[in-house]
Each structure stands twice: as structure tokens, then as C-alpha cells.
Design a protein around this motif. Structure first.
Motif, PDB file in Angstrom:
ATOM      1  N   LEU A 239       0.571  -1.370  -0.008  1.00  0.00           N
ATOM      2  CA  LEU A 239       0.510   0.160   0.045  1.00  0.00           C
ATOM      3  C   LEU A 239       1.048   1.397   0.030  1.00  0.00           C
ATOM      4  O   LEU A 239       0.088   2.340  -0.838  1.00  0.00           O
ATOM      5  CB  LEU A 239      -0.921  -0.201   1.067  1.00  0.00           C
ATOM      6  N   THR A 240       2.000   1.360   0.937  1.00  0.00           N
ATOM      7  CA  THR A 240       2.825   2.823   0.243  1.00  0.00           C
ATOM      8  C   THR A 240       3.609   2.405  -0.326  1.00  0.00           C
ATOM      9  O   THR A 240       3.464   3.356  -0.522  1.00  0.00           O
ATOM     10  CB  THR A 240       4.049   2.600   2.218  1.00  0.00           C
ATOM     11  N   HIS A 241       4.025   1.396  -0.761  1.00  0.00           N
ATOM     12  CA  HIS A 241       4.649   1.415  -2.458  1.00  0.00           C
ATOM     13  C   HIS A 241       3.723   2.321  -3.286  1.00  0.00           C
ATOM     14  O   HIS A 241       4.310   2.944  -4.328  1.00  0.00           O
ATOM     15  CB  HIS A 241       5.732   0.604  -2.344  1.00  0.00           C
ATOM     16  N   VAL A 242       2.694   1.869  -3.270  1.00  0.00           N
ATOM     17  CA  VAL A 242       1.599   1.927  -4.355  1.00  0.00           C
ATOM     18  C   VAL A 242       1.206   3.706  -4.463  1.00  0.00           C
ATOM     19  O   VAL A 242       1.485   4.785  -5.701  1.00  0.00           O
ATOM     20  CB  VAL A 242       0.304   1.516  -4.177  1.00  0.00           C
ATOM     21  N   VAL A 243       1.733   4.051  -2.770  1.00  0.00           N
ATOM     22  CA  VAL A 243       1.375   5.861  -2.869  1.00  0.00           C
ATOM     23  C   VAL A 243       3.142   6.013  -3.381  1.00  0.00           C
ATOM     24  O   VAL A 243       3.526   7.524  -3.957  1.00  0.00           O
ATOM     25  CB  VAL A 243       0.945   6.094  -1.639  1.00  0.00           C
ATOM     26  N   PHE A 244       3.947   5.866  -3.237  1.00  0.00           N
ATOM     27  CA  PHE A 244       5.230   6.333  -3.492  1.00  0.00           C
ATOM     28  C   PHE A 244       5.402   6.260  -4.998  1.00  0.00           C
ATOM     29  O   PHE A 244       6.163   6.997  -5.661  1.00  0.00           O
ATOM     30  CB  PHE A 244       6.444   5.076  -2.979  1.00  0.00           C
ATOM     31  N   TYR A 245       4.794   5.386  -5.652  1.00  0.00           N
ATOM     32  CA  TYR A 245       4.939   5.025  -7.514  1.00  0.00           C
ATOM     33  C   TYR A 245       4.487   6.607  -8.072  1.00  0.00           C
ATOM     34  O   TYR A 245       4.642   6.992  -8.747  1.00  0.00           O
ATOM     35  CB  TYR A 245       5.141   3.700  -7.745  1.00  0.00           C
ATOM     36  N   LEU A 246       2.862   6.124  -7.375  1.00  0.00           N
ATOM     37  CA  LEU A 246       2.088   6.760  -8.019  1.00  0.00           C
ATOM     38  C   LEU A 246       2.280   8.373  -7.730  1.00  0.00           C
ATOM     39  O   LEU A 246       2.179   9.295  -9.026  1.00  0.00           O
ATOM     40  CB  LEU A 246       0.094   6.040  -7.214  1.00  0.00           C
ATOM     41  N   SER A 247       2.723   9.059  -6.981  1.00  0.00           N
ATOM     42  CA  SER A 247       2.810  10.208  -6.595  1.00  0.00           C
ATOM     43  C   SER A 247       3.988  10.491  -6.050  1.00  0.00           C
ATOM     44  O   SER A 247       4.461  11.663  -6.207  1.00  0.00           O
ATOM     45  CB  SER A 247       2.780  10.678  -4.542  1.00  0.00           C
ATOM     46  N   GLU A 248       4.935   9.648  -6.904  1.00  0.00           N
ATOM     47  CA  GLU A 248       6.159   9.988  -7.612  1.00  0.00           C
ATOM     48  C   GLU A 248       7.090  10.748  -5.968  1.00  0.00           C
ATOM     49  O   GLU A 248       8.067  11.598  -6.119  1.00  0.00           O
ATOM     50  CB  GLU A 248       6.206  11.075  -8.731  1.00  0.00           C
ATOM     51  N   TYR A 249       6.428   9.583  -4.899  1.00  0.00           N
ATOM     52  CA  TYR A 249       7.607  10.162  -3.769  1.00  0.00           C
ATOM     53  C   TYR A 249       7.286  11.351  -3.611  1.00  0.00           C
ATOM     54  O   TYR A 249       8.086  12.896  -2.572  1.00  0.00           O
ATOM     55  CB  TYR A 249       9.135   9.502  -4.072  1.00  0.00           C
ATOM     56  N   GLY A 250       5.763  11.949  -3.583  1.00  0.00           N
ATOM     57  CA  GLY A 250       5.515  12.983  -3.466  1.00  0.00           C
ATOM     58  C   GLY A 250       5.783  14.249  -3.883  1.00  0.00           C
ATOM     59  O   GLY A 250       5.332  15.160  -3.996  1.00  0.00           O
TER      60      GLY A 250
END
Length: 294
Positions: free
Chosen positions: A109-120
Motif C-alpha cells: 500500500l505504501t509503495h503504491v502511494v510512493f510510485y503514484l505520487s512520484e515520492y510526493g
């Protein structure tokens, strides 16, 4: 950077032979170049990976997302990923799945956020179910007093322009001061490097001082705090109560606390107080009921 030259110099050979680890090798080389090591091997690798059509050969959408993100760092598009974002967001919306202890799913879940948000760099606008998923995963991590996972979850929240619960942030701040870095004597095996990295990274994300004790020379051993959690005790107590079907959180709260130690009760109470979502979380976390026709 000198100790890293041999790996970088041999990286194309590594990638050719150990191609099953292409994301790992490519990621290291991209990072080395972005940190200032001269060379263009990252672009050569990214182009080679793109031509191998890994977008359709991977079994996991998360791995496709990571590969896409790595190639994009050198301006190369990954083919075969149609509908990828929609599937990843659908995974994020399955809130109930993150209310059950499953560290692998929580990290995904956290990695999905990392990739989709381009690490913020491109903060995600979360749907209510996606925000709830992060809260539920965070509650499990908090009950377990898991510094590493909770740090990742809080970072993911910030990459979505959301504020993690104040109790979680305060607890991570306290844990940060429990890490120690000491000179290594000989070979270093597994230590607490990753929790140390994630906990400090979160401090940077929220604008606080971090890595202030990272001035050791040479190899170091990192030892972190290991706070006793409540997840195991709560889970064992709930399993014992399962057949009694005692109902929702307000009805079982006192009965559950009687089966726990004082320390476990305190962690449980802090988790409850940390977010209004706790009661909804507990409804799934308790896993009352039976599998099969009702």
C-alpha cells in the motif's frame, strides 16, 4: 563514492546475467548517477529493460509500477501497463483488507502511494476509502509498535498532503531518540538500518531535524528501540473470544482489556484515542463471525 565504482562499472554485466533482479540493479545505478557518479549506464539499462517488455511479463502490478517509475527517471516510457493506475487505486480502496495484520499488503500500500505520487512530487488526492486504508494499516502498525512500517505509512500520508494522527507522530519522534549508531567490529549482518532510515526520513518530510547522529566514520551497527506492542496479545485474546461473538468495540472493550497486560492495554488505549476511525477499524480487525453461510 569510490567504494561504489566497482559495482557501477560491472553493472551492465550484472544486469545481463541477473536480469531477474533488473529493478534492483537499475535502481542502484540510477541513484548513483543522480548522487553525482559520472556515467550513463542508467539510461542504457532503462532502454534495455523497456525493450524486454517487462510491462507484460511481470505478474505484479506493483512491480510494473516500480519499473515504470524507474524508466521514467530517464525519460523512457514502459509499454504494456494500460489501466495500471486504475488497478492500483482499486487495491488502495480495499480498506477492510488493511484492518487485518498483513505486513506485506501494508508495505505494498505504501509503495503504491510512493510510485503514484512520484515520492510526493505529485501528491495524490485520496478518496475516502483510500485514506481509510492508510489509517487501518497504520493502526495495525501502531498496535504492533512497528517503527518501520508506521514511518512508511506516515510518509505515504504526507505524500498525499494528509496529516498523520498526532499520537503516531509523537510516538515516532520518541522512538527516533532510541536509535544508537556504534562502530562495527567485523562483518555487519541484519541490523535496524531500515527502521532508522524510515523514521528519520519521516522527520525530514515533516520539516524536523533528522540524521543528526549519523556522523560515524566507517561501518556502523544501528540498533533501534523495540517497544513491546499489543498486537500479539490482542490477537490471541480475540481468537479466544471468537466463538462467543461478543459484538462490537464498545461491548467488548472491557472484556478484552481484562485479558491483556497493563502495557498492552495502554497501547490499545492510545491506538483508540489516535483516530476516530478506530471503531470502524476494530469491526473488521476483530474478525468475529464464521466463514460460510450465515
Amino acid at each position: 563514492m569510490e567504494p561504489l565504482f566497482p559495482f557501477y562499472e560491472g553493472s551492465l554485466r550484472h544486469l545481463n546475467f541477473f536480469r531477474q533482479y533488473y529493478r534492483f540493479i537499475l535502481s542502484i545505478c540510477l541513484d548513483l548517477e543522480d548522487l553525482g557518479l559520472p556515467g550513463t549506464r542508467g539510461e542504457v539499462m532503462a532502454d534495455w529493460v523497456a525493450r524486454r517488455a517487462v510491462g507484460v511479463s511481470e505478474m505484479s502490478d506493483l512491480q510494473r509500477a516500480e519499473a515504470r517509475r524507474l524508466l521514467a527517471r530517464r525519460g523512457i516510457e514502459l509499454a504494456g501497463v494500460d489501466g495500471l493506475d486504475d488497478r492500483l487505486r482499486a487495491f488502495m480502496r480495499q480498506s477492510a483488507e488493511f484492518a487485518v495484520p498483513n505486513r506485506k499488503a501494508a508495505y505494498e500500500l505504501t509503495h503504491v502511494v510512493f510510485y503514484l505520487s512520484e515520492y510526493g512530487r505529485r501528491p495524490l488526492q485520496l478518496e475516502p476509502e483510500e485514506w481509510q486504508s492508510l489509517l487501518f494499516a497504520g493502526l495495525v502498525a501502531y498496535l504492533d509498535q512497528d517503527v518501520d512500517l508506521l514511518s512508511e505509512i506516515c510518509i505515504a500520508m504526507r505524500f498525499c498532503n494528509e496529516t498523520p494522527p498526532a499520537e503516531w507522530q509523537a510516538w515516532l519522534d520518541r522512538q527516533l531518540h532510541g536509535f544508537s549508531l556504534t562502530p562495527a567490529r567485523g562483518w555487519v549482518g541484519n541490523d535496524d538500518y531500515h527502521p532508522y532510515l524510515m523514521c528519520n526520513w519521516f522527520q525530514l518530510v515533516v520539516g524536523r531535524t533528522a540524521f543528526s547522529d549519523a556522523d560515524c566514520e566507517g561501518s556502523v551497527v544501528i540498533e533501534g528501540p523495540h517497544s513491546p506492542g499489543a498486537l500479539r496479545g490482542v490477537s490471541m485474546a480475540l481468537y479466544t473470544l471468537l466463538d462467543q461473538a461478543p459484538g462490537d468495540w464498545p461491548k467488548i472493550k472491557s472484556t478484552l482489556c481484562q485479558a491483556l497486560s497493563a502495557e498492552e492495554c495502554e497501547v490499545l488505549a492510545q491506538a483508540e484515542a489516535s483516530t476516530p476511525a478506530f471503531e470502524a477499524f476494530f469491526e473488521t480487525f476483530a474478525r468475529f463471525g464464521q466463514v460460510g453461510p450465515q
